[in-house]
Design an enzyme around this catalytic site. Sequence first.
Site, PDB file in Angstrom:
ATOM      1  N   ARG A 166       0.796  -1.230   0.000  1.00 64.61           N
ATOM      2  CA  ARG A 166       0.000   0.000   0.000  1.00 64.61           C
ATOM      3  C   ARG A 166       0.834   1.288   0.000  1.00 64.61           C
ATOM      4  O   ARG A 166       0.298   2.370  -0.177  1.00 64.61           O
ATOM      5  CB  ARG A 166      -0.959  -0.005   1.207  1.00 64.61           C
ATOM      6  CG  ARG A 166      -2.185  -0.863   0.945  1.00 64.61           C
ATOM      7  CD  ARG A 166      -3.267  -0.533   1.933  1.00 64.61           C
ATOM      8  NE  ARG A 166      -3.041  -1.180   3.219  1.00 64.61           N
ATOM      9  CZ  ARG A 166      -3.472  -0.683   4.385  1.00 64.61           C
ATOM     10  NH1 ARG A 166      -4.103   0.476   4.421  1.00 64.61           N
ATOM     11  NH2 ARG A 166      -3.248  -1.329   5.508  1.00 64.61           N
ATOM     12  N   GLY A 198       4.168 -15.711   6.831  1.00 68.34           N
ATOM     13  CA  GLY A 198       3.509 -15.269   8.055  1.00 68.34           C
ATOM     14  C   GLY A 198       4.497 -14.907   9.152  1.00 68.34           C
ATOM     15  O   GLY A 198       5.697 -15.184   9.047  1.00 68.34           O
ATOM     16  N   THR A 199       3.958 -14.275  10.206  1.00 73.16           N
ATOM     17  CA  THR A 199       4.829 -13.767  11.270  1.00 73.16           C
ATOM     18  C   THR A 199       5.512 -14.895  12.045  1.00 73.16           C
ATOM     19  O   THR A 199       6.659 -14.748  12.487  1.00 73.16           O
ATOM     20  CB  THR A 199       4.031 -12.890  12.250  1.00 73.16           C
ATOM     21  OG1 THR A 199       2.887 -13.631  12.703  1.00 73.16           O
ATOM     22  CG2 THR A 199       3.543 -11.606  11.598  1.00 73.16           C
ATOM     23  N   SER A 230       8.308  -4.877  15.109  1.00 69.17           N
ATOM     24  CA  SER A 230       8.119  -4.796  13.656  1.00 69.17           C
ATOM     25  C   SER A 230       8.851  -3.583  13.117  1.00 69.17           C
ATOM     26  O   SER A 230       8.806  -2.505  13.720  1.00 69.17           O
ATOM     27  CB  SER A 230       6.633  -4.668  13.311  1.00 69.17           C
ATOM     28  OG  SER A 230       5.999  -5.899  13.503  1.00 69.17           O
ATOM     29  N   GLY A 231       9.476  -3.753  11.981  1.00 67.72           N
ATOM     30  CA  GLY A 231      10.223  -2.658  11.362  1.00 67.72           C
ATOM     31  C   GLY A 231       9.347  -1.514  10.910  1.00 67.72           C
ATOM     32  O   GLY A 231       9.849  -0.417  10.640  1.00 67.72           O
ATOM     33  N   GLY A 278      -5.486  -8.837  15.633  1.00 71.97           N
ATOM     34  CA  GLY A 278      -5.630 -10.031  16.452  1.00 71.97           C
ATOM     35  C   GLY A 278      -6.264  -9.641  17.786  1.00 71.97           C
ATOM     36  O   GLY A 278      -5.879  -8.642  18.395  1.00 71.97           O
ATOM     37  N   GLU A 338      -6.831 -14.173  15.299  1.00 73.34           N
ATOM     38  CA  GLU A 338      -6.753 -13.198  14.203  1.00 73.34           C
ATOM     39  C   GLU A 338      -8.151 -12.835  13.734  1.00 73.34           C
ATOM     40  O   GLU A 338      -9.072 -13.671  13.762  1.00 73.34           O
ATOM     41  CB  GLU A 338      -5.933 -13.788  13.049  1.00 73.34           C
ATOM     42  CG  GLU A 338      -4.470 -13.986  13.399  1.00 73.34           C
ATOM     43  CD  GLU A 338      -3.799 -12.703  13.862  1.00 73.34           C
ATOM     44  OE1 GLU A 338      -3.868 -11.695  13.148  1.00 73.34           O
ATOM     45  OE2 GLU A 338      -3.216 -12.706  14.957  1.00 73.34           O
ATOM     46  N   SER A 373      31.223  47.671  -2.886  1.00 68.58           N
ATOM     47  CA  SER A 373      30.201  46.876  -3.548  1.00 68.58           C
ATOM     48  C   SER A 373      30.726  46.276  -4.840  1.00 68.58           C
ATOM     49  O   SER A 373      31.598  46.849  -5.499  1.00 68.58           O
ATOM     50  CB  SER A 373      29.004  47.763  -3.873  1.00 68.58           C
ATOM     51  OG  SER A 373      28.419  48.172  -2.665  1.00 68.58           O
ATOM     52  N   GLY A 403      34.760  50.020  -4.816  1.00 70.75           N
ATOM     53  CA  GLY A 403      33.637  49.310  -5.418  1.00 70.75           C
ATOM     54  C   GLY A 403      33.954  48.910  -6.855  1.00 70.75           C
ATOM     55  O   GLY A 403      34.652  49.617  -7.583  1.00 70.75           O
TER      56      GLY A 403
HETATM   57  C1  UD1 Z   1      -0.131  -9.095  13.182  1.00 65.70           C
HETATM   58  C2  UD1 Z   1      -0.674 -10.020  14.250  1.00 65.70           C
HETATM   59  C3  UD1 Z   1      -1.958  -9.433  14.817  1.00 65.70           C
HETATM   60  C4  UD1 Z   1      -1.713  -8.033  15.348  1.00 65.70           C
HETATM   61  C5  UD1 Z   1      -1.099  -7.183  14.260  1.00 65.70           C
HETATM   62  C6  UD1 Z   1      -0.709  -5.837  14.800  1.00 65.70           C
HETATM   63  C7  UD1 Z   1       0.016 -12.201  13.510  1.00 65.70           C
HETATM   64  C8  UD1 Z   1      -0.430 -13.478  12.887  1.00 65.70           C
HETATM   65  N1  UD1 Z   1      -0.932 -11.308  13.675  1.00 65.70           N
HETATM   66  O1  UD1 Z   1      -1.080  -9.006  12.144  1.00 65.70           O
HETATM   67  O2  UD1 Z   1      -2.429 -10.237  15.855  1.00 65.70           O
HETATM   68  O3  UD1 Z   1      -2.941  -7.461  15.792  1.00 65.70           O
HETATM   69  O4  UD1 Z   1       0.081  -7.816  13.742  1.00 65.70           O
HETATM   70  O5  UD1 Z   1      -0.315  -5.014  13.745  1.00 65.70           O
HETATM   71  O6  UD1 Z   1       1.152 -12.078  13.874  1.00 65.70           O
HETATM   72  N2  UD1 Z   1       6.092  -9.947   8.397  1.00 65.70           N
HETATM   73  C9  UD1 Z   1       7.213 -10.642   7.987  1.00 65.70           C
HETATM   74  N3  UD1 Z   1       7.044 -11.817   7.348  1.00 65.70           N
HETATM   75  C10 UD1 Z   1       5.827 -12.338   7.104  1.00 65.70           C
HETATM   76  C11 UD1 Z   1       4.682 -11.626   7.523  1.00 65.70           C
HETATM   77  C12 UD1 Z   1       4.850 -10.437   8.180  1.00 65.70           C
HETATM   78  O7  UD1 Z   1       8.341 -10.197   8.194  1.00 65.70           O
HETATM   79  O8  UD1 Z   1       5.764 -13.430   6.508  1.00 65.70           O
HETATM   80  C13 UD1 Z   1       6.283  -8.676   9.090  1.00 65.70           C
HETATM   81  C14 UD1 Z   1       5.638  -7.519   8.376  1.00 65.70           C
HETATM   82  O9  UD1 Z   1       6.558  -6.909   7.482  1.00 65.70           O
HETATM   83  C15 UD1 Z   1       5.297  -6.597   9.532  1.00 65.70           C
HETATM   84  C16 UD1 Z   1       5.021  -7.551  10.682  1.00 65.70           C
HETATM   85  O10 UD1 Z   1       5.631  -8.774  10.332  1.00 65.70           O
HETATM   86  O11 UD1 Z   1       6.391  -5.784   9.881  1.00 65.70           O
HETATM   87  C17 UD1 Z   1       3.539  -7.754  10.947  1.00 65.70           C
HETATM   88  O12 UD1 Z   1       2.935  -8.230   9.765  1.00 65.70           O
HETATM   89  P1  UD1 Z   1       1.490  -7.744   9.335  1.00 65.70           P
HETATM   90  O13 UD1 Z   1       1.087  -8.484   8.116  1.00 65.70           O
HETATM   91  O14 UD1 Z   1       1.429  -6.273   9.349  1.00 65.70           O
HETATM   92  O15 UD1 Z   1       0.644  -8.221  10.581  1.00 65.70           O
HETATM   93  P2  UD1 Z   1      -0.682  -9.072  10.578  1.00 65.70           P
HETATM   94  O16 UD1 Z   1      -0.362 -10.482  10.202  1.00 65.70           O
HETATM   95  O17 UD1 Z   1      -1.706  -8.365   9.834  1.00 65.70           O
END
Ligand code: UD1
Length: 485
Positions: free
Chosen positions: A26, A96-97, A118-119, A155, A177, A432, A450
Amino acid sequence: MQGKVEGAGTRPAVDVVIMAAGKGTRMKSRLPKVLHQLAGRALLQHVVDTAGELMARKVVAITGHGAMEVEAALASMAGATAEFTLQCVRQEPQLGTGHAVQQAAPALADDGMVVVLSGDVPLTQANTLMHLIKACGGDKLALLTLEMTNPAGYGRIVRAGGSAEGGAEGAVQAIVEHKDATDAQRQITEIYSGIMAVPAAQLKRWLARLDNQNAQGEFYLTDIVKFAVADGVAVVGYKIDDAVQVAGVNSPVQLAELERAYQLRQARRLMEEGVRLADPARIDVRGDLLCAHDVSIDVNCIFIGQVSLGEGVSIGAHCVIANAVIEAGAVIHPFTHIDGEKMGVTVGTGALIGPFARLRPGARLGAEVHIGNFVEVKNSTLAAGAKANHLAYLGDATVGERVNYGAGSITANYDGANKHRTVIEADVHVGSNCVLVAPVTIGAGGTVGGGSTITKSTEPGALSVARGRQISIANWARPKKAPKP
Ligand code: UD1
Ligand code: CA
């Protein structure tokens, strides 16, 4: 910025994991999201700096999208805060996270506590994290949480004793979530911020048990909560009410909102220190601004890097000031641009600068110096009382006390290949529209007529004039148009 937080000595070692692999679609930008700037620093730099304030032992950054660029940026960030070791691990693809933190696990020692950040969440305060670390205590799972009126997408913190009834403060059972939540769970307004503190050894065991059997087919880090509960490990929610601290940046709108929130905080802090701001909504501090007493700052000023303002300094509207020391009583009039870059700029006590002045790297102005409109000063020293009031250039010059440097005069400091110095000794008057061709010295007390182009050094006290001699032809008749036939 690097204020250390108290009490760090009496706790288990802290290792920080920063998730920074996500795409940031985005932002609609070529630049990886975490490298977009807030208050003059990359989002990721804010997070790395915060890790430094926690006195982290190690920082593990998880990269994926734009990994090369992010890792290159991280290498220079670590240089500034070298108290921890920094390691990058790649997460490819991004599943995923939970999957992200799995990649970091081998880089984490078992004896520590892991703080997951988170960065793209730049404004978490170190003090908040210290509370979270305390809540973790080395043997619990501590989650940073927040009440939200509109929790959609986040979440939810499910607590024992009927969270669906709302607001129950029972033990945390799980994070669900949004996409996986029941209608009842979606009524919960306490959300997980994305930030946790967890014992490393437990974290690793739980990470190994994650699966992706959920609505998004992702490995959720948040699933470790139910494993903790199952293992009888206490889960504590540490709730804060300051949403800015956990706000993430996903779009230019959110970036601008956080920038404004951050700037308003800086403005408040400055005012609490006694700085008088014409409008706290119209100041930007991109770095560290240090102010003595009785400083006043008019609207729309930007301060960049390290800037210090001495007692009683007054900054006019629309000034941009970077890496400069402005000493007591100096007045910077509107629309002045001061950029010290690496060499810095100093403005002496009681100096008057601007309006529309430009001070560049290495400008060192003594007490009571006056620099007026459309005057540019670069890598030059002006001793006390020297004045250049209009339309002038001083580059690579050493200017003595009380020198008066006339309107439209310049130092020709560059011969096309090399820069040379101009020395203007004390009490010289430069008229000047003069060109002082460096290297050249104007002797003390001398005067330059000048319009002179000075190519040879002059003796103290001498009047030097170097221009075409004036001729006047008496009673000269101007040509006339021939009458039309
Ligand atoms: C996550 C949480 C959610 C919380 C929310 C807060 C999980 C499953 N859910 O949501 O409970 O309310 O954050 O903002 O953790 N990232 C990676 N690799 C990945 C996926 C994400 O590095 O594979 C990083 C993203 O760049 C970001 C952070 O992890 O910096 C969070 O990811 P994002 O997708 O924003 O969070 P959600 O999964 O939506
Ligand atoms: Ca996601």
